[in-house]
Design a protein around this motif. Structure first.
Motif, PDB file in Angstrom:
ATOM      1  N   GLU A   8      80.360   9.768   4.496  1.00  0.00           N
ATOM      2  CA  GLU A   8      81.294  10.639   3.774  1.00  0.00           C
ATOM      3  C   GLU A   8      81.788   9.957   2.503  1.00  0.00           C
ATOM      4  O   GLU A   8      81.843  10.571   1.435  1.00  0.00           O
ATOM      5  N   GLU A   9      82.139   8.676   2.621  1.00  0.00           N
ATOM      6  CA  GLU A   9      82.639   7.945   1.456  1.00  0.00           C
ATOM      7  C   GLU A   9      81.542   7.711   0.423  1.00  0.00           C
ATOM      8  O   GLU A   9      81.792   7.809  -0.784  1.00  0.00           O
ATOM      9  N   GLY A  14      79.449   9.067  -4.850  1.00  0.00           N
ATOM     10  CA  GLY A  14      78.359   9.516  -5.708  1.00  0.00           C
ATOM     11  C   GLY A  14      78.720  10.771  -6.487  1.00  0.00           C
ATOM     12  O   GLY A  14      78.483  10.859  -7.694  1.00  0.00           O
ATOM     13  N   GLU A  15      79.327  11.717  -5.798  1.00  0.00           N
ATOM     14  CA  GLU A  15      79.724  12.961  -6.457  1.00  0.00           C
ATOM     15  C   GLU A  15      80.791  12.709  -7.525  1.00  0.00           C
ATOM     16  O   GLU A  15      80.756  13.315  -8.603  1.00  0.00           O
ATOM     17  N   MET A  16      81.704  11.799  -7.253  1.00  0.00           N
ATOM     18  CA  MET A  16      82.742  11.473  -8.234  1.00  0.00           C
ATOM     19  C   MET A  16      82.136  10.828  -9.486  1.00  0.00           C
ATOM     20  O   MET A  16      82.662  10.974 -10.584  1.00  0.00           O
ATOM     21  N   GLU A  17      81.009  10.155  -9.311  1.00  0.00           N
ATOM     22  CA  GLU A  17      80.309   9.522 -10.433  1.00  0.00           C
ATOM     23  C   GLU A  17      79.371  10.501 -11.137  1.00  0.00           C
ATOM     24  O   GLU A  17      78.697  10.139 -12.093  1.00  0.00           O
ATOM     25  N   GLY A  18      79.297  11.723 -10.626  1.00  0.00           N
ATOM     26  CA  GLY A  18      78.470  12.737 -11.257  1.00  0.00           C
ATOM     27  C   GLY A  18      77.072  12.876 -10.686  1.00  0.00           C
ATOM     28  O   GLY A  18      76.242  13.590 -11.234  1.00  0.00           O
ATOM     29  N   ARG A  59      66.473  14.160 -11.315  1.00  0.00           N
ATOM     30  CA  ARG A  59      67.212  13.097 -10.632  1.00  0.00           C
ATOM     31  C   ARG A  59      67.994  13.704  -9.495  1.00  0.00           C
ATOM     32  O   ARG A  59      68.904  14.471  -9.716  1.00  0.00           O
ATOM     33  N   ALA A  60      67.643  13.342  -8.313  1.00  0.00           N
ATOM     34  CA  ALA A  60      68.360  13.802  -7.122  1.00  0.00           C
ATOM     35  C   ALA A  60      68.411  12.675  -6.128  1.00  0.00           C
ATOM     36  O   ALA A  60      67.532  11.829  -6.088  1.00  0.00           O
TER      37      ALA A  60
END
Length: 61
Positions: A8-9, A14-18, A59-60
């Motif tokens: 979860e973290e 990762g999502e917070m970094e875009g 990029r994924a």
């Protein structure tokens, strides 16, 4: 720290970094959380997916 919280973290970070976190990665992460695969297997799958995606120009995770 347990596996679920780690994933979860990691995904949140990762999502917070875009970063885009793919459904495929989430499925692999769920397998890791359940103990069906090791962290090494999760990394191998992710790296293999990155190689294929990068060849396609996307990029994924």
């Amino acid at each position: 720290m347990d596996r679920k919280r780690l994933m979860e973290e990691a995904i949140h970070s990762g999502e917070m970094e875009g970063a885009y976190v793919s459904a495929e990665f989430r499925e692999d992460a769920d397998e890791y959380v359940k103990g069906d695969i090791s962290i090494e297997d999760l990394m191998k799958r992710t790296k293999r997916r990155w190689k294929v995606d990068r060849e396609k120009g996307t990029r994924a995770v």
